[in-house]
Scaffold this motif. Structure first.
Motif, PDB file in Angstrom:
ATOM      1  N   ASN A 169      25.239  56.551 -45.426  1.00 39.15           N
ATOM      2  CA  ASN A 169      26.271  56.297 -43.658  1.00 39.15           C
ATOM      3  C   ASN A 169      26.037  55.643 -43.185  1.00 39.15           C
ATOM      4  N   ARG A 205      19.963  56.979 -37.188  1.00 36.34           N
ATOM      5  CA  ARG A 205      18.125  56.420 -38.157  1.00 36.34           C
ATOM      6  C   ARG A 205      17.884  55.266 -37.457  1.00 36.34           C
ATOM      7  N   ASP A 235      16.986  51.195 -46.170  1.00 35.16           N
ATOM      8  CA  ASP A 235      18.367  50.852 -45.588  1.00 35.16           C
ATOM      9  C   ASP A 235      19.474  50.088 -46.183  1.00 35.16           C
ATOM     10  N   TYR A 251      12.511  47.201 -36.659  1.00 32.01           N
ATOM     11  CA  TYR A 251      13.383  47.826 -37.850  1.00 32.01           C
ATOM     12  C   TYR A 251      13.732  47.256 -39.171  1.00 32.01           C
ATOM     13  N   LEU A 279      22.941  55.960 -40.616  1.00 29.71           N
ATOM     14  CA  LEU A 279      22.529  55.325 -40.133  1.00 29.71           C
ATOM     15  C   LEU A 279      22.525  55.017 -38.202  1.00 29.71           C
ATOM     16  N   PRO A 280      23.161  54.887 -37.395  1.00 31.64           N
ATOM     17  CA  PRO A 280      23.163  54.702 -36.163  1.00 31.64           C
ATOM     18  C   PRO A 280      21.769  55.753 -35.887  1.00 31.64           C
ATOM     19  N   MET A 326      24.505  46.552 -35.278  1.00 28.12           N
ATOM     20  CA  MET A 326      24.422  48.947 -34.308  1.00 28.12           C
ATOM     21  C   MET A 326      22.938  49.400 -33.646  1.00 28.12           C
ATOM     22  N   LEU A 336      22.918  46.087 -39.078  1.00 30.22           N
ATOM     23  CA  LEU A 336      21.894  46.710 -38.678  1.00 30.22           C
ATOM     24  C   LEU A 336      21.338  45.852 -37.412  1.00 30.22           C
TER      25      LEU A 336
END
Lengths: 233, 348
Positions: A100, A106, B56, B265, A103-104, B259, B256
């Motif tokens: 978690n 990745r 994810d 992606y 994530l940013p 972010m 996502l």
């Protein structure tokens, strides 16, 4: 750095404005608390700040870029520079605390070794080093909130937004995390924290954006400088 | 299971090969070679859709995953049967056309045009006269008179082997292979035959062969339409599955997006999932289809009757059939990509 000019926002095109005629500027490296009664539009304003919604009317400029004219790719780059701590955390339940938080990094395509070292370091810092392989469902509310905060700051964003970040934390951890925000602010990160907690506002003495009935009132910064000096001495 | 097996066979093999080479090469030469090979393998692994990936989005946790694999397997199975039918019919038509090209039959019918019955003696004499003429004719490559045994063999699928042909009045038949002649040449050849025997009739096979070819072409078109419909259903099923997943994981996708994840992606996650599912389904369906096609080929070749044509697929046919899982993957990737991008475009 962040500028709202005559911004109106409504969720339903035929409904009433949630936010109306908002005009304010946040300078680079500033630190603001966002306050106001429930239903005043704090979360909607945070949504506009992290580009989760676009204004119905008016102009928003973030990092010098007019978001009305930004391409999809540019919007992604802008979002990668904004960290958000959501009120309900929004952690991905199937991923571990480590994933978690990663994530940013990745999403912005950082190499694996960098992700590994940075995430481990930050999780240790927020006191979750031994919980990094646990999924959110096995963590307490406070631990989940710390994961959410770690995720928001891992990519060293230019703007950090937090919606009631200390809501589920005990006072000690709450103040420690506020200390972390102070530290990030000193490193140049612009910070906006939505909070109801008058103790925190009083303790840290930063200027407030007060939301009343969908419009914003910015406190006089000079007043806060006086308050801060009083707090320091 | 299949994907794991293929992953182990295809993607891990280079690593074993590398270890083998390492043990035989001097260390100084090995360092640069191995670094180069490792970078190639890493690059390959990066694009390996079968490699277990930490998504994810929890796409592989959905309950309808098995249903989708089954559906794709079924569609691939039907596509393989439909394509193999098309290939078999094409091979059959070619065989008929090439087998009967420039071949005609000259017949002395038992019954004349006026309705008189000819004696077997007359039929024999007329057949002999015709054979002599045909043997010397410049447009004729070869001519063979069909005897009792040949005619019996021809009629046996309908009348059975036990029938005594001596009891039935048989026509005189001469199988003729012509040189390459045009329509005018064929007309002149017909006149020469009629001049030699007024009872003779020329059967060119063209009329019934063209009907047969027309019929098989219609069947082929039908099979092609069925294949297109199968493809269309597969596209709809995959698009629907992707849309369902997008709706199920709306909050995660939105997170996502907020972010700063680029549309590609997010689409990549769905793409990887679609490749894994469609490849699995495609391989299972194609394997089942190939088994059934092979069984039908065996059945047709051992049927013991000439009425059922022998099904022949050929090497190219097998290559085309084996490409079905790859085609399914391409369809799945394109569908998933388009569906995800169209849905993401609605987000600000």
């Amino acid at each position: 750095m962040i500028r709202f000019k005559n911004v109106h926002f409504r969720y339903n095109p035929h409904g009433r404005d949630i936010l109306h005629d908002m005009n304010f500027t946040l300078k680079r490296g500033s630190y603001h608390f966002l306050t106001g009664p429930s239903g005043a539009g704090k979360t909607s304003l945070i949504n506009l700040l992290f580009l989760g919604n676009i204004p119905t009317q008016g102009k928003i400029t973030i990092f010098g870029q007019n978001i009305n004219k930004a391409s999809r790719k540019e919007m992604c780059t802008l979002r990668q520079n904004i960290g958000v701590v959501f009120q309900d955390f929004r952690l991905l339940p199937h991923l571990s605390a480590f994933d978690n938080v990663a994530l940013p990094l990745r999403i912005s395509g950082r190499p694996n070794n960098e992700i590994q070292s940075h995430v481990s370091e930050l999780l240790d810092w927020v006191g979750l080093g031994d919980q990094k392989n646990n999924r959110p469902e096995t963590l307490s509310g406070g631990q989940q909130q710390r994961v959410a905060i770690a995720r928001a700051i891992i990519a060293q964003p230019k703007l950090l937004l937090a919606d009631e970040p200390t809501g589920n934390l005990d006072d000690q951890i709450g103040f420690r995390l506020m200390g972390l925000f102070e530290q990030l602010n000193r490193m140049g990160t612009t910070i906006v924290i939505a909070t109801h907690n008058p103790n925190i506002i009083e303790q840290f003495g930063h200027p407030c954006l007060r939301l009343v009935d969908g419009s914003v009132k910015q406190d006089n910064p000079a007043l806060h400088i006086k308050k801060k000096i009083r707090h320091v001495f | 299971m299949f994907s794991k097996m293929i992953h182990n066979k295809i993607w891990q093999k280079p690593h074993r090969l590398l270890q083998h080479v390492q043990s035989r090469l001097p260390s100084f030469a090995f360092t640069s070679i191995s670094n180069h090979i490792k970078s190639v393998i890493n690059r390959l692994n990066k694009h390996n859709p079968l490699k277990r990936k930490n998504y994810d989005l929890p796409l592989d946790k959905n309950e309808d995953t098995h249903f989708l694999v089954l559906l794709i397997a079924l569609m691939s199975f039907l596509a393989v049967l439909s394509i193999s039918g098309t290939i078999a019919m094409d091979t059959m038509t070619n065989r008929w056309s090439s087998g009967l090209e420039n071949k005609v039959t000259v017949e002395i019918s038992v019954e004349t045009k006026e309705g008189h019955i000819l004696s077997q003696e007359t039929i024999g004499q007329e057949t002999l006269e015709l054979y002599k003429m045909l043997s010397k004719h410049p447009d004729v490559k070869s001519a063979d008179v069909l005897g009792y045994e040949d005619i019996q063999e021809l009629l046996s699928p309908w009348l059975g082997d036990s029938m005594n042909m001596k009891d039935i009045p048989l026509p005189g038949l001469i199988a003729v292979e012509l040189q390459n002649i045009d329509e005018d040449g064929l007309q002149a050849f017909t006149k020469d035959i009629e001049k030699t025997s007024r009872y003779a009739q020329l059967e060119t096979h063209r009329e019934w062969l063209s009907d047969l070819i027309h019929f098989t072409k219609t069947l082929q078109t039908l099979a092609l339409i069925i294949t297109i419909i199968i493809g269309f259903i597969t596209v709809i099923a995959i698009a629907y599955a992707v849309r369902t997943r997008l709706a199920l994981h709306h909050n995660e996708v939105e997170l996502l997006h907020h972010m700063g994840a680029r549309d590609n992606y997010i689409a990549e996650q769905f793409r990887g999932h679609a490749i894994a599912l469609s490849f699995k389904g495609g391989v299972i369906g194609t394997a089942a289809g190939l088994v059934v096609t092979y069984a039908l080929t065996l059945l047709s070749s051992h049927s013991g009757t000439d009425l059922i044509p022998v099904i022949h697929i050929g090497a190219w046919g097998i290559v085309i059939l084996c490409a079905v899982p790859i085609l399914v993957c391409i369809v799945a990737v394109a569908t998933s990509q388009l569906t995800v991008l169209r849905n993401l475009a609605k987000m600000p």
